[in-house]
Design an enzyme around this catalytic site. Sequence first.
Site, PDB file in Angstrom:
ATOM      1  N   LYS A 143       0.826  -1.213   0.000  1.00 63.55           N
ATOM      2  CA  LYS A 143       0.000   0.000   0.000  1.00 63.55           C
ATOM      3  C   LYS A 143       0.858   1.260   0.000  1.00 63.55           C
ATOM      4  CE  LYS A 143      -1.978  -0.628   3.998  1.00 63.55           C
ATOM      5  NZ  LYS A 143      -1.396  -1.884   4.487  1.00 63.55           N
ATOM      6  N   ARG A 160      -8.360   1.415  10.290  1.00 65.63           N
ATOM      7  CA  ARG A 160      -7.973   0.025  10.508  1.00 65.63           C
ATOM      8  C   ARG A 160      -8.985  -0.708  11.384  1.00 65.63           C
ATOM      9  NH1 ARG A 160      -2.091   0.667   9.630  1.00 65.63           N
ATOM     10  NH2 ARG A 160      -0.981  -1.279   9.865  1.00 65.63           N
ATOM     11  N   ARG A 213      12.466  -7.744   5.302  1.00 67.71           N
ATOM     12  CA  ARG A 213      12.869  -6.338   5.124  1.00 67.71           C
ATOM     13  C   ARG A 213      14.033  -5.937   6.025  1.00 67.71           C
ATOM     14  NH1 ARG A 213       7.544  -3.162   6.397  1.00 67.71           N
ATOM     15  NH2 ARG A 213       6.302  -3.753   4.630  1.00 67.71           N
ATOM     16  N   ARG A 259      13.567  -3.876  11.687  1.00 68.41           N
ATOM     17  CA  ARG A 259      12.606  -3.196  12.562  1.00 68.41           C
ATOM     18  C   ARG A 259      11.947  -4.195  13.507  1.00 68.41           C
ATOM     19  NH1 ARG A 259       8.563   0.139   8.872  1.00 68.41           N
ATOM     20  NH2 ARG A 259       7.055  -1.138   9.980  1.00 68.41           N
ATOM     21  N   ARG A 306       0.660  -9.171  13.426  1.00 68.88           N
ATOM     22  CA  ARG A 306       0.100  -8.079  12.609  1.00 68.88           C
ATOM     23  C   ARG A 306      -0.886  -8.634  11.582  1.00 68.88           C
ATOM     24  NH1 ARG A 306       5.236  -5.051  10.421  1.00 68.88           N
ATOM     25  NH2 ARG A 306       3.749  -3.633   9.449  1.00 68.88           N
TER      26      ARG A 306
HETATM   27  P1  AMP Z   1       1.988   0.393   9.205  1.00 69.69           P
HETATM   28  O1  AMP Z   1       3.279   1.011   8.843  1.00 69.69           O
HETATM   29  O2  AMP Z   1       0.797   1.051   8.534  1.00 69.69           O
HETATM   30  O3  AMP Z   1       1.965  -1.109   9.034  1.00 69.69           O
HETATM   31  O4  AMP Z   1       1.769   0.661  10.777  1.00 69.69           O
HETATM   32  C1  AMP Z   1       2.699   0.226  11.747  1.00 69.69           C
HETATM   33  C2  AMP Z   1       2.024   0.106  13.115  1.00 69.69           C
HETATM   34  O5  AMP Z   1       1.494   1.382  13.500  1.00 69.69           O
HETATM   35  C3  AMP Z   1       0.835  -0.839  13.171  1.00 69.69           C
HETATM   36  O6  AMP Z   1       1.223  -2.182  13.363  1.00 69.69           O
HETATM   37  C4  AMP Z   1       0.062  -0.271  14.368  1.00 69.69           C
HETATM   38  O7  AMP Z   1       0.682  -0.616  15.594  1.00 69.69           O
HETATM   39  C5  AMP Z   1       0.258   1.229  14.194  1.00 69.69           C
HETATM   40  N1  AMP Z   1      -0.814   1.831  13.349  1.00 69.69           N
HETATM   41  C6  AMP Z   1      -0.689   2.401  12.131  1.00 69.69           C
HETATM   42  N2  AMP Z   1      -1.874   2.851  11.676  1.00 69.69           N
HETATM   43  C7  AMP Z   1      -2.786   2.543  12.634  1.00 69.69           C
HETATM   44  C8  AMP Z   1      -4.193   2.723  12.751  1.00 69.69           C
HETATM   45  N3  AMP Z   1      -4.917   3.295  11.773  1.00 69.69           N
HETATM   46  N4  AMP Z   1      -4.796   2.269  13.886  1.00 69.69           N
HETATM   47  C9  AMP Z   1      -4.100   1.693  14.881  1.00 69.69           C
HETATM   48  N5  AMP Z   1      -2.780   1.476  14.825  1.00 69.69           N
HETATM   49  C10 AMP Z   1      -2.115   1.891  13.721  1.00 69.69           C
END
Ligand code: AMP
Length: 224
Positions: A13, A88, A127, A160, A171
């Site tokens: 994405k 989310r 990654r 990371r 996740r």
């Molecule tokens: P991402 O880079 O979008 O995969 O986000 C990394 C982490 O940030 C996720 O695993 C969540 O812990 C947190 N996170 C990002 N966006 C959200 C959201 N909309 N709601 C809740 N947690 C989020």
Amino acid sequence: MNVILLGPPGVGKGTQGELLMEALGWERIATGDLLRAARREGTELGRKAQEYMDAGELVPDDLIVALVEERLEDLSSDTGVLFDGFPRTVPQAEALSEVLPRVGRELGGVVVFECPDEVLQKRISGRRHSPDSGRVYNVYFDPPETEGICDEAGTPLVHRQDDRPETVARRLEVYKEQTAPLIRHYENSSTPVLRIDGDQSMDEVQTALRSALDEELGVGDSGA
Ligand code: AMP
């Protein structure tokens, strides 16, 4: 035009959103990136989010909604917005539908990226980032010349915390439990839902995305 990019972690994405943003001149609101920036800056939000992120859990809805609302208020309502990684959860989607009209916006569509779990596991847990050059490698698909070292910066690569295999598994579970129900939520609304096969090369996904947006939402190079 305001479009949500929805899909499991690792589906691409972020990359697709960036390419689209360049092509259309839109803004992107990526909550994961905003949270990582807050952590680097050591803000209160960053400190609160850290534990959840490292465990692969979602950060509480109220913190996320406040963050997105603040970003939206800073943007002119003429600019298109891509939401990446937000909403989310169903409560986040409900909050978004209240916030959008308040800032003079309307949801145009939801793009759902799909990809098998095994592919996602390898994409994310493989990654490695270079903090010095900013380059991202993948030990399975795009490894550096010397294991663990950035080709450009010559310094060690970082894995990371939330890209570690056990966190990735969590996740993916969290996506299925809390985020995938949003697909049905939007299918039951009047918002168009577009499905894209994310198990293709980056260029193929972008081509499929551009033509779906063009055909189904009338979004082309001219912006709109
Ligand atoms: P991402 O880079 O979008 O995969 O986000 C990394 C982490 O940030 C996720 O695993 C969540 O812990 C947190 N996170 C990002 N966006 C959200 C959201 N909309 N709601 C809740 N947690 C989020």
